[in-house]
Design a protein around this motif. Structure first.
Motif, PDB file in Angstrom:
ATOM      1  N   ALA A  65       1.001  -0.991  -0.037  1.00  0.00           N
ATOM      2  CA  ALA A  65      -0.333  -0.215   0.144  1.00  0.00           C
ATOM      3  C   ALA A  65       0.903   1.418  -0.204  1.00  0.00           C
ATOM      4  O   ALA A  65       2.001   1.255   0.230  1.00  0.00           O
ATOM      5  CB  ALA A  65      -0.813  -0.149   1.528  1.00  0.00           C
ATOM      6  N   GLU A  66       0.373   2.445  -0.388  1.00  0.00           N
ATOM      7  CA  GLU A  66       0.795   3.750  -0.572  1.00  0.00           C
ATOM      8  C   GLU A  66      -0.088   3.863   0.392  1.00  0.00           C
ATOM      9  O   GLU A  66      -0.994   4.738   0.477  1.00  0.00           O
ATOM     10  CB  GLU A  66       0.282   4.346  -1.840  1.00  0.00           C
ATOM     11  CG  GLU A  66       2.066   4.612  -2.785  1.00  0.00           C
ATOM     12  CD  GLU A  66       2.092   5.352  -3.639  1.00  0.00           C
ATOM     13  OE1 GLU A  66       0.487   5.656  -3.977  1.00  0.00           O
ATOM     14  OE2 GLU A  66       2.983   5.493  -4.205  1.00  0.00           O
ATOM     15  N   LEU A  67       1.282   5.047   1.355  1.00  0.00           N
ATOM     16  CA  LEU A  67       0.631   5.505   2.579  1.00  0.00           C
ATOM     17  C   LEU A  67       0.671   7.482   2.718  1.00  0.00           C
ATOM     18  O   LEU A  67       2.018   7.610   3.319  1.00  0.00           O
ATOM     19  CB  LEU A  67       1.082   5.221   3.982  1.00  0.00           C
ATOM     20  CG  LEU A  67       0.856   3.170   4.411  1.00  0.00           C
ATOM     21  CD1 LEU A  67       1.054   2.682   5.462  1.00  0.00           C
ATOM     22  CD2 LEU A  67      -0.906   3.145   4.150  1.00  0.00           C
ATOM     23  N   PRO A  68       0.033   7.970   2.496  1.00  0.00           N
ATOM     24  CA  PRO A  68       0.030   9.538   2.190  1.00  0.00           C
ATOM     25  C   PRO A  68      -0.059  10.046   3.087  1.00  0.00           C
ATOM     26  O   PRO A  68      -0.636   9.983   4.211  1.00  0.00           O
ATOM     27  CB  PRO A  68      -1.071  10.140   1.817  1.00  0.00           C
ATOM     28  CG  PRO A  68      -2.858   8.898   1.751  1.00  0.00           C
ATOM     29  CD  PRO A  68      -1.372   7.976   2.043  1.00  0.00           C
ATOM     30  N   VAL A  69       0.936  11.575   3.808  1.00  0.00           N
ATOM     31  CA  VAL A  69       0.944  12.290   4.793  1.00  0.00           C
ATOM     32  C   VAL A  69       0.952  14.212   4.117  1.00  0.00           C
ATOM     33  O   VAL A  69       1.844  14.027   3.340  1.00  0.00           O
ATOM     34  CB  VAL A  69       2.676  12.084   5.363  1.00  0.00           C
ATOM     35  CG1 VAL A  69       2.429  13.195   6.177  1.00  0.00           C
ATOM     36  CG2 VAL A  69       2.733  11.035   6.139  1.00  0.00           C
ATOM     37  N   VAL A  70       0.280  14.195   4.732  1.00  0.00           N
ATOM     38  CA  VAL A  70       0.391  15.894   3.755  1.00  0.00           C
ATOM     39  C   VAL A  70       0.481  16.809   4.765  1.00  0.00           C
ATOM     40  O   VAL A  70      -0.091  16.970   6.309  1.00  0.00           O
ATOM     41  CB  VAL A  70      -1.212  16.033   3.334  1.00  0.00           C
ATOM     42  CG1 VAL A  70      -1.482  17.449   2.283  1.00  0.00           C
ATOM     43  CG2 VAL A  70      -1.981  15.669   2.275  1.00  0.00           C
ATOM     44  N   PHE A  71       1.457  17.978   5.112  1.00  0.00           N
ATOM     45  CA  PHE A  71       2.080  18.483   6.565  1.00  0.00           C
ATOM     46  C   PHE A  71       1.900  19.864   6.039  1.00  0.00           C
ATOM     47  O   PHE A  71       2.405  20.190   4.249  1.00  0.00           O
ATOM     48  CB  PHE A  71       3.370  17.796   6.861  1.00  0.00           C
ATOM     49  CG  PHE A  71       4.498  18.082   6.071  1.00  0.00           C
ATOM     50  CD1 PHE A  71       5.444  18.667   6.097  1.00  0.00           C
ATOM     51  CD2 PHE A  71       4.531  16.589   5.462  1.00  0.00           C
ATOM     52  CE1 PHE A  71       6.544  18.666   5.327  1.00  0.00           C
ATOM     53  CE2 PHE A  71       5.976  16.248   4.676  1.00  0.00           C
ATOM     54  CZ  PHE A  71       6.791  17.358   4.659  1.00  0.00           C
ATOM     55  N   PHE A  72       2.675  20.854   6.655  1.00  0.00           N
ATOM     56  CA  PHE A  72       3.557  22.492   6.405  1.00  0.00           C
ATOM     57  C   PHE A  72       4.472  22.341   7.532  1.00  0.00           C
ATOM     58  O   PHE A  72       3.930  21.997   8.649  1.00  0.00           O
ATOM     59  CB  PHE A  72       2.462  22.886   6.091  1.00  0.00           C
ATOM     60  CG  PHE A  72       1.422  23.282   7.188  1.00  0.00           C
ATOM     61  CD1 PHE A  72       1.511  24.310   7.677  1.00  0.00           C
ATOM     62  CD2 PHE A  72       0.115  23.453   7.206  1.00  0.00           C
ATOM     63  CE1 PHE A  72       0.544  24.918   8.765  1.00  0.00           C
ATOM     64  CE2 PHE A  72      -1.332  23.259   8.284  1.00  0.00           C
ATOM     65  CZ  PHE A  72      -0.306  23.983   9.069  1.00  0.00           C
ATOM     66  N   LEU A  73       5.310  23.226   6.714  1.00  0.00           N
ATOM     67  CA  LEU A  73       5.803  23.675   8.352  1.00  0.00           C
ATOM     68  C   LEU A  73       5.427  25.074   8.714  1.00  0.00           C
ATOM     69  O   LEU A  73       5.467  26.007   7.743  1.00  0.00           O
ATOM     70  CB  LEU A  73       6.843  24.009   7.677  1.00  0.00           C
ATOM     71  CG  LEU A  73       7.834  22.346   7.636  1.00  0.00           C
ATOM     72  CD1 LEU A  73       9.589  22.822   7.207  1.00  0.00           C
ATOM     73  CD2 LEU A  73       8.451  21.679   8.634  1.00  0.00           C
ATOM     74  N   ASP A  74       4.477  25.340   9.755  1.00  0.00           N
ATOM     75  CA  ASP A  74       4.040  27.088  10.349  1.00  0.00           C
ATOM     76  C   ASP A  74       5.584  27.822  10.083  1.00  0.00           C
ATOM     77  O   ASP A  74       6.801  28.098  10.570  1.00  0.00           O
ATOM     78  CB  ASP A  74       3.521  26.826  11.976  1.00  0.00           C
ATOM     79  CG  ASP A  74       2.730  27.899  11.746  1.00  0.00           C
ATOM     80  OD1 ASP A  74       3.002  28.802  11.739  1.00  0.00           O
ATOM     81  OD2 ASP A  74       1.666  27.398  13.284  1.00  0.00           O
ATOM     82  N   PRO A  75       5.237  29.241   9.528  1.00  0.00           N
ATOM     83  CA  PRO A  75       5.349  29.767   9.137  1.00  0.00           C
ATOM     84  C   PRO A  75       6.216  30.671  10.571  1.00  0.00           C
ATOM     85  O   PRO A  75       7.208  31.586  10.483  1.00  0.00           O
ATOM     86  CB  PRO A  75       5.158  31.308   8.606  1.00  0.00           C
ATOM     87  CG  PRO A  75       3.999  30.130   7.440  1.00  0.00           C
ATOM     88  CD  PRO A  75       3.640  29.045   8.261  1.00  0.00           C
ATOM     89  N   LYS A  76       5.283  30.441  11.460  1.00  0.00           N
ATOM     90  CA  LYS A  76       5.731  31.205  12.856  1.00  0.00           C
ATOM     91  C   LYS A  76       7.481  31.161  13.506  1.00  0.00           C
ATOM     92  O   LYS A  76       7.908  31.454  14.494  1.00  0.00           O
ATOM     93  CB  LYS A  76       4.906  30.732  14.134  1.00  0.00           C
ATOM     94  CG  LYS A  76       3.813  31.274  14.002  1.00  0.00           C
ATOM     95  CD  LYS A  76       2.183  31.143  15.048  1.00  0.00           C
ATOM     96  CE  LYS A  76       1.713  31.149  13.946  1.00  0.00           C
ATOM     97  NZ  LYS A  76       0.146  31.081  15.287  1.00  0.00           N
TER      98      LYS A  76
END
Length: 211
Positions: A155-166
């Motif tokens: 299976a392919e397992l996704p992660v969606v993220f961002f680095l907070d500009p703070k």
């Protein structure tokens, strides 16, 4: 006077002492019950605390990406591990990437079962260095749910993220140039797996994407 001709004398303090001992025993028992309850509650409360504060490198959970991007870029590495006893192979499809603060990123991990039976596991995760966990925000992640694989399934397992500009305003992040997102899969407990399987059998359950 008793039948033996001896006088029977009752200690006037005996009853109060017995009552005192009973109260003490009940107090000790009650304290033991409270301490046991606190011990069981400590683990979930600690997890909630970590998720809310980023303590111990625990990433944050977000519902949406920030409105604007920041100015800094950092290198994000991806690490994948499997605990002993779990017959899975697990690796990131992209070992590392450069990410700008505020940028929404989707990455995939590939997992494969080497067992001839159905298996299930949960992923634990953290960010290093620890301070980075406060600014690493996940919008979606396979680690939020128990994962199930059939015999020799991939299976392919996704992660969606961002680095907070703070993070750009935090002096403790000034010298941090890279972050590592690390996952470790652990075999799911039998009881929890059965409950999860029953929940997945509901009509509105969404099956995981398999390869």
């Amino acid at each position: 006077m008793s039948a033996t001709g001896r006088c029977s004398v009752t200690d006037p303090n005996a009853i109060p002492r017995a009552a005192h001992h009973r109260r003490t025993a009940l107090a000790v028992f009650g304290m033991a019950v409270v301490m046991l309850g606190l011990a069981y509650a400590a683990v979930p409360l600690y997890r909630v605390f970590c998720r809310a504060t980023g303590y111990g490198g625990t990433p944050q959970v977000a519902t949406a990406a920030p409105a604007a991007r920041g100015a800094r870029t950092l290198n994000v590495r991806f690490d994948a591990n499997v605990a002993p006893g779990l017959p899975w192979k697990f690796e990131p499809e992209t070992p590392e990437m450069t990410v700008r603060t505020g940028q929404t990123v989707t990455v995939f991990f590939k997992v494969r079962s080497t067992a001839a039976r159905d298996t299930a596991a949960n992923a634990q995760y953290n960010i290093t260095p620890d301070i980075g966990g406060f600014y690493f925000n996940k919008i979606a992640c396979f680690c939020f749910d128990e994962q199930h694989l059939g015999p020799n399934e991939t299976a392919e397992l996704p992660v969606v993220f961002f680095l907070d500009p703070k993070l750009e305003a935090d002096p403790t992040m000034a010298d941090v140039q890279s972050l590592t997102l690390s996952y470790t899969f652990f075999a799911a407990k039998a009881g929890a797996t059965a409950a999860k399987a029953a929940a997945n059998a509901a009509p509105d359950a969404t099956p995981p994407r398999k390869l």
